[in-house]
Design an enzyme around this catalytic site. Structure first.
Site, PDB file in Angstrom:
ATOM      1  N   PHE A  29     -58.858 -13.205  24.707  1.00  0.00           N
ATOM      2  CA  PHE A  29     -59.345 -12.089  25.726  1.00  0.00           C
ATOM      3  C   PHE A  29     -60.371 -12.134  26.413  1.00  0.00           C
ATOM      4  CE2 PHE A  29     -58.197 -10.385  22.033  1.00  0.00           C
ATOM      5  CZ  PHE A  29     -56.249 -10.316  21.834  1.00  0.00           C
TER       6      PHE A  29
ATOM      7  N   GLY B 149     -52.284 -17.266  22.627  1.00  0.00           N
ATOM      8  CA  GLY B 149     -50.720 -16.409  21.672  1.00  0.00           C
ATOM      9  C   GLY B 149     -50.273 -15.770  22.789  1.00  0.00           C
ATOM     10  N   THR B 150     -50.127 -16.242  23.871  1.00  0.00           N
ATOM     11  CA  THR B 150     -49.814 -15.190  25.065  1.00  0.00           C
ATOM     12  C   THR B 150     -48.473 -16.333  25.725  1.00  0.00           C
ATOM     13  OG1 THR B 150     -50.677 -17.377  26.484  1.00  0.00           O
ATOM     14  CG2 THR B 150     -51.860 -15.491  26.951  1.00  0.00           C
TER      15      THR B 150
ATOM     16  N   PRO C  42     -39.641 -14.283  29.954  1.00  0.00           N
ATOM     17  CA  PRO C  42     -39.141 -12.801  29.763  1.00  0.00           C
ATOM     18  C   PRO C  42     -39.877 -12.399  28.205  1.00  0.00           C
ATOM     19  CG  PRO C  42     -37.430 -13.607  30.680  1.00  0.00           C
ATOM     20  CD  PRO C  42     -38.073 -14.913  30.395  1.00  0.00           C
TER      21      PRO C  42
ATOM     22  N   THR D  15     -41.765 -13.365  26.580  1.00  0.00           N
ATOM     23  CA  THR D  15     -42.972 -13.504  25.648  1.00  0.00           C
ATOM     24  C   THR D  15     -43.647 -12.489  26.861  1.00  0.00           C
ATOM     25  OG1 THR D  15     -43.788 -15.687  27.034  1.00  0.00           O
ATOM     26  CG2 THR D  15     -43.215 -15.922  24.614  1.00  0.00           C
TER      27      THR D  15
ATOM     28  N   LYS E  40     -46.607 -15.023  39.429  1.00  0.00           N
ATOM     29  CA  LYS E  40     -47.420 -14.137  39.822  1.00  0.00           C
ATOM     30  C   LYS E  40     -49.038 -13.929  38.410  1.00  0.00           C
ATOM     31  CE  LYS E  40     -46.395 -10.667  43.522  1.00  0.00           C
ATOM     32  NZ  LYS E  40     -46.491  -9.028  44.119  1.00  0.00           N
TER      33      LYS E  40
ATOM     34  N   GLY F 214     -50.343 -11.459  32.452  1.00  0.00           N
ATOM     35  CA  GLY F 214     -51.579 -11.652  31.410  1.00  0.00           C
ATOM     36  C   GLY F 214     -52.818  -9.954  31.241  1.00  0.00           C
ATOM     37  N   GLU F 215     -52.940  -9.785  32.552  1.00  0.00           N
ATOM     38  CA  GLU F 215     -53.832  -8.671  32.191  1.00  0.00           C
ATOM     39  C   GLU F 215     -53.399  -7.780  33.228  1.00  0.00           C
ATOM     40  OE1 GLU F 215     -58.143 -11.038  32.854  1.00  0.00           O
ATOM     41  OE2 GLU F 215     -56.826 -12.354  33.307  1.00  0.00           O
TER      42      GLU F 215
END
Lengths: 764, 339
Positions: A245, A472-473, A658, A660, A727, A730-731
């Site tokens: 993170f 873990g992404t 899609p 994950t 694009k 993750g955030e």
């Protein structure tokens, strides 16, 4: 090179369980913290208990007497051993410019003042408890001095972080409807499940570091710099990471100490910082304050937007996130003023935490937008629609793509927004007040140079190697899907290797850039293979003789020409020599500036920042968007706040994986609940020390708090961002959630809470 | 954690004899009993408790974990696990408040380990107590002061505080015990005794390091709940910042004997707001013999918090505590109870 044109298709975008899932649930995945080498000695940290001052004296007698103690590092015997690496925002690697165990000076509470090494973890811990540190404390500054601060400003790190256009103040005064409000967000800590651990082992002059890291090349180069050795003498290994993170990106002060201890003892040394120590071993999201002024005409069109932010940094460094970069271009508005200020306090240096800039800054703006909607008696979704824009209001640069309206439409429909009674407090259900709220999510599309090596064997199996990271992404899965697509083989045929600095360099897994950067590199490496096989095949006397090499695809273990002829991969490969063929790529982002084009890969191999951010992507700006809707329930008497329902619709270009991706967004929405209602690191301002340093007192939601969460992936094509049209998301998902919840709380209760987290006492 | 000796108890008598030692309070004695370990081991790891010797009483589980219900009431062995009691059909039917209080405590994993005896003796969550780097804590180090009074004290007590300590008692089950007139059986080297549960915990006063009336070596063996008409119409309401695995910000136990809308008898206890398990006789008195409605409930709640004292961070607690009690009173009056 347009790599997507020649792909076999069908793999990118295919819902797939994460390919490393089985390893993880069976315990076979070996995280850096799992590594226990033969003859390991164990380290335990001793931390300062004052925030500012000097160490006067150590008394190590009792500690050294503990059976099994091997070594105790303090500044007295370690001073000068760690060389300075510059702060990472100043062109270096370190999470703070304070050099570990350099001097008796105390910069913040929880600073490492000693490290005990012993035969066992238990002995090291016992001895650490027996280290006596006598220090003299000076008065320390905990953070913002007052609720509405008069901050000391420092020079800005990023040019353009205070976008402005027109005359916001005059336009505000002239506006029909005005909102003028302050908002705050609290200190937060990442608290990933995998703790901050480090194992170092030397083999001669070669050092191997096992440490959960989202940037193995940064770790390798930064540690080499601190130890005064060549980068090639350091190997950083982090194949799996139990959450990061942002807190496992920059080099923390612990690592060099473990390396030094391992050298001194000539045996492996393992450090496990405790959960409590983790609050100052690495970084955190510092508290922020915001002053927002919105002016609009009676139809809801924004005439003026002013956003001033205050952030806390340490005495030693000028960390800031400057989210006005984003809030200035979220909506159409002719007059924009922004400013960002840093207040220096006696704290450890803050750092990136998932959506560093957007989580606090968009909370403020999206709360203010809801206030504006209420003041206009307008539906909050309608207000966003009216102020949607195709270009940045600052410089009129177009968005590469922007599906915000579609996201609102899809999420509103799924949520049932049309059934909302806009009157606050009007939707009671039994003893519970029901509130519905929404907010915009957005995140810049960042992309960086990356290298990848792909090796294709005659039997159709392939190996993909790049020093990327899976936090873990779902990176393993996204990369495997990309390689399978471009090599025309099954997912099972792909073996992905990540998280090792001996692999081709990849950028930090941060800023949501990894999928775009690495998958483009992998696609190019695959294309390199296809191209060489195809050119050899058409020139030979084989089945594909005379075909157009550019039209030849890799498909199911064969080369296939446009006219339907095919040749077994084994045969095509044999033409280029024995055994497997290797493809290699040094991907340079299409939107990168000239300096990055020239220097990008040199910087990358040195572990330095190389990301092109969404606001500096050449002739356009690039962002991913989303719309989030929540239902909250507040008990009419006792005011507990619960969130039974969350719906988010997101558009982020091409979605590689899609399944994950959905998990990422799901987790992000849940974190948004934590950010709105639970998380807050509390600081005792009398002494500038954190108080709630564990997972019992630092609250996050538990399973029972999370009910229905729906994620909608809105299709979006964007060929400007990069060849694959990715694009990154993750955030994206935890931006705006806190505002959506605060807005829903307002709708439920009529109470506008502008300071996070929102707790029972705020609604009594 | 520091080195300690570990031994397993052979039988009850030898265990209490072995643990009998000079100390200023049981909790600070160098010999401690180990049951579920969910508090003790935690506090040892963070250096707050430093016993030299642990006597593991789990070998006594068989004889000390009985759950039995008859006309005289309910008996619960002190080594019964929280989860076993919470889901026991007699408990769920006859004393629903006990079951609820246990189910709403801790997490499933902890409830499977923790024993009833250990549960009532669990120690405060005051962060200044739980971190030895804070020097001032009268509970940990008598005479050193209190960091919480002027520090961060959102989770601290407003009832039963003293100049020396404002740490809240964290438990849930103990509120049921004190409300339902429970008694505690105690074994000791100088003989066994039985006391009202309300005599077990001590107000902090000027000795917050002495938390109970147990002497070193004494061991709780059983809890006894008398049969009373209000037991079935009872509930535990726990208000907290998240839905599970969280201590109460405020909680209330109400057990009600209601006849034709009039309170014949009532028992009220409050959690999350007091330094010890807290029975509110003032609130009970305000309701006994009266009809139970919104206004009466409000008056009882006022009475319950009449002596509350706040310290900044917990200024909201009397108001929340009152709202919690009113909500619990009105809910318990609405319950449908089989006779």
């Amino acid at each position: 090179m347009n790599v997507s044109a020649r792909a076999e298709g069908g793999m990118i975008g295919r819902p797939t369980p994460r390919i490393d899932g089985r390893l993880k649930v069976t315990g076979a995945a070996r995280y850096p913290s799992d590594v226990i080498l033969e003859d390991t000695a164990y380290a335990f940290l001793v931390m300062s208990t004052i925030a500012r001052g000097r160490i006067k004296e150590f008394d190590l007698t009792e500690a050294q007497a503990v059976d099994g103690v091997l070594d105790i590092l303090t500044y007295e015997n370690t001073k000068g051993k760690v060389r300075k690496s510059r702060y990472f925002m100043r062109g270096g690697y370190a999470a703070s410019s304070v050099v570990p165990l350099e001097s008796p000076k105390i910069w913040h509470d929880g600073q490492i003042v000693a490290m005990v090494v012993a035969e066992t973890y238990e002995a090291a811990r016992e001895a650490a408890y027996k280290v006596r540190v006598e220090s003299s404390a000076r008065e320390a500054a905990p953070g913002f001095d007052e609720r509405r601060p008069q901050p000391r400003q420092t020079p800005h790190i990023f040019a353009g972080s205070e976008p402005q256009v027109g005359d916001a103040e005059t336009a505000f005064q002239d506006s029909d409807v005005q909102i003028d409000a302050y908002y705050t967000t609290p200190t937060q800590h990442h608290n990933a499940i995998e703790l901050y651990t480090t194992t170092c082992v030397w083999s001669g002059d070669q050092l191997t570091v096992h440490e959960p890291s989202q940037y193995v090349h940064g770790l390798k180069n930064g540690l080499a710099k601190q130890l005064g050795i060549k980068p090639e003498k350091v190997r950083a290994v982090s194949p799996f990471i139990g959450g990061a993170f942002g807190a496992k990106a920059a080099l923390t002060s612990r690592t060099a100490l473990v390396a030094i201890a391992a050298k001194r003892l000539n045996r492996p040394v393992k450090l496990v910082a405790t959960r409590q120590q983790g609050f100052t071993v690495s970084t955190y999201r510092a508290e922020t304050q915001h002053h927002i002024k919105l002016g609009a005409d009676r139809s809801g069109r924004l005439m003026s937007l002013s956003h001033e932010g205050w952030e806390v940094s340490s005495r030693s460094d000028d960390y800031k996130v400057a989210g006005t970069e984003t809030t200035a271009l979220l909506y159409a508005c002719p007059n924009v003023f922004t400013r960002v200020n840093i207040v220096h306090a006696d704290r450890s240096t803050p750092g990136f935490m998932r959506s560093p800039a957007e989580v606090p800054y968009v909370f403020a703006l999206e709360s203010a937008m809801d206030e504006l909607a209420a003041a206009l008696s307008m539906d909050p979704v309608e207000l966003r629609r009216i102020n949607d824009t195709r270009v940045s209001p600052i410089d009129q640069k177009p968005f590469s793509s922007r599906s915000l309206r579609t996201c609102y439409d899809r999420a509103a429909e799924a949520f049932g927004w049309s059934k909302r009674n806009p009157v606050p407090g009007s939707m009671q259900d039994g003893e519970w007040l029901v509130g519905w709220g929404c907010a915009t999510a957005c995140y810049p599309t960042n992309v960086a140079p990356a290298e990848a090596r792909v090796t294709l064997a005659p039997n159709g199996t392939a190996r993909v190697q790049t020093a990327g990271h899976d936090l873990g992404t779902g990176a393993y899965t996204a990369i495997a899907l990309t390689a399978a697509e471009f090599l025309g083989v099954s997912l099972e045929s792909i073996n992905v290797e990540l998280g090792d600095s001996t692999l081709p360099p990849a950028p930090v897994a941060g800023g949501s850039n990894a999928t775009a950067s690495i998958c483009n590199a992998v696609a190019q490496a695959c294309e390199d293979i296809r191209d060489r096989l195809a050119r050899a095949a058409v020139q030979s006397g084989g089945a594909l003789r005379g075909a157009d090499a550019t039209s030849i695809r890799l498909s199911r273990g064969a080369l296939v020409s446009a006219d339907g002829r095919s040749e077994e991969l084994k045969e095509s490969l044999s033409r280029l020599g024995f055994g497997p063929i290797e493809g290699f790529s040094k991907y340079v982002p299409e939107v990168a500036s000239l300096p990055i084009r020239i220097m990008g890969h040199t910087l990358l191999s040195r572990g330095l920042p190389v990301m092109t951010i969404g606001t500096s992507a050449g002739d356009h700006v690039q962002y991913a968007f989303g719309a989030e809707f929540v239902e909250v329930r507040v008990h009419e008497r006792t005011r507990e706040i619960r969130v039974p329902r969350l719906v988010g619709a997101f558009a982020a270009g091409r979605i590689v994986s899609p399944t994950t991706a959905r998990s990422q967004l799901l987790g992000a929405l849940i974190w948004g609940v934590a950010s709105a209602l639970h998380e807050e690191t509390e600081i005792d301002e009398r002494v500038t020390r954190y108080v709630n340093k564990d997972l019992a007192d630092y609250m996050i939601p538990v399973n029972a708090d999370i009910r229905d969460v729906e994620v909608i992936l809105v299709p979006e094509e964007d060929h400007k961002v990069n060849a694959l049209g990715i694009k990154g998301l993750g955030e994206l998902g935890n931006v705006g959630t806190n505002a959506a919840i605060a807005n829903a709380v307002y709708h439920a209760t009529g109470r506008r809470i502008r300071d996070l987290p929102i707790r029972i006492e705020d609604l009594l | 954690m520091r080195p300690f000796a570990y031994e397993r108890a052979g039988d009850l008598v030898s265990a209490v004899t072995a643990a009998t030692i000079e100390a200023d309070s049981q909790i600070r004695a160098p010999i401690q009993f180990l049951a579920g370990g969910t508090t003790l081991l935690d506090l040892m790891k963070i250096d707050v408790m430093r016993p030299e010797r642990l006597i593991d009483i789990n070998p006594l589980e068989k004889s000390l974990s009985e759950i039995s219900f008859d006309r005289s009431g309910l008996r619960l062995g002190a080594l019964a696990r929280m989860s076993a009691v919470a889901h026991h059909p007699d408990v769920e039917r006859e004393y629903p408040v006990i079951s609820q209080a246990l189910k709403l405590g801790a997490s499933a994993q902890l409830r499977n380990m923790a024993t009833l005896g250990g549960n009532v003796l669990q120690r405060t969550r005051c962060p200044y107590f739980r971190d030895v780097s804070w020097h001032a804590c009268n509970k940990r180090d008598p005479g050193s002061g209190c960091s919480a009074r002027q520090g961060l004290n959102r989770n601290h007590a407003v009832l039963g505080t003293s100049d020396h300590c404002i740490a809240a008692y964290p438990g849930d089950f103990a509120q049921a015990l004190i409300a339902l007139d429970a008694t505690v059986s105690i074994a000791g080297s100088k003989g066994d005794r039985r006391i009202p549960f309300s005599d077990l915990h001590r107000l902090p006063a000027d000795t917050p390091h002495i938390e109970t009336t147990l002497s070193p070596g004494e061991l709780i063996t059983e809890f006894h709940f008398p049969a009373r008409p209000w037991a079935r119409r009872s509930l535990y309401l726990k208000v907290r910042d998240r839905e599970s695995y969280e201590f109460a910000v405020a909680s209330a136990v109400v057990a009600l004997d209601l006849a034709d809308g009039v309170v014949r008898d009532i028992r009220i206890a409050l959690g999350g707001v007091a330094t010890v398990p807290w029975r509110s006789l003032a609130a009970e008195d305000a309701l006994r013999g009266k009809p139970l409605d919104e206004s009466r409930a409000g008056m009882a709640a006022e009475a319950a918090f009449a002596t509350a004292k706040t310290f900044g961070g917990n200024d909201f607690k009397p108001e929340l505590g009152r709202a919690t009690l009113v909500r619990a009173l009105l809910a318990v009056a609405m319950l449908e109870v089989r006779s």
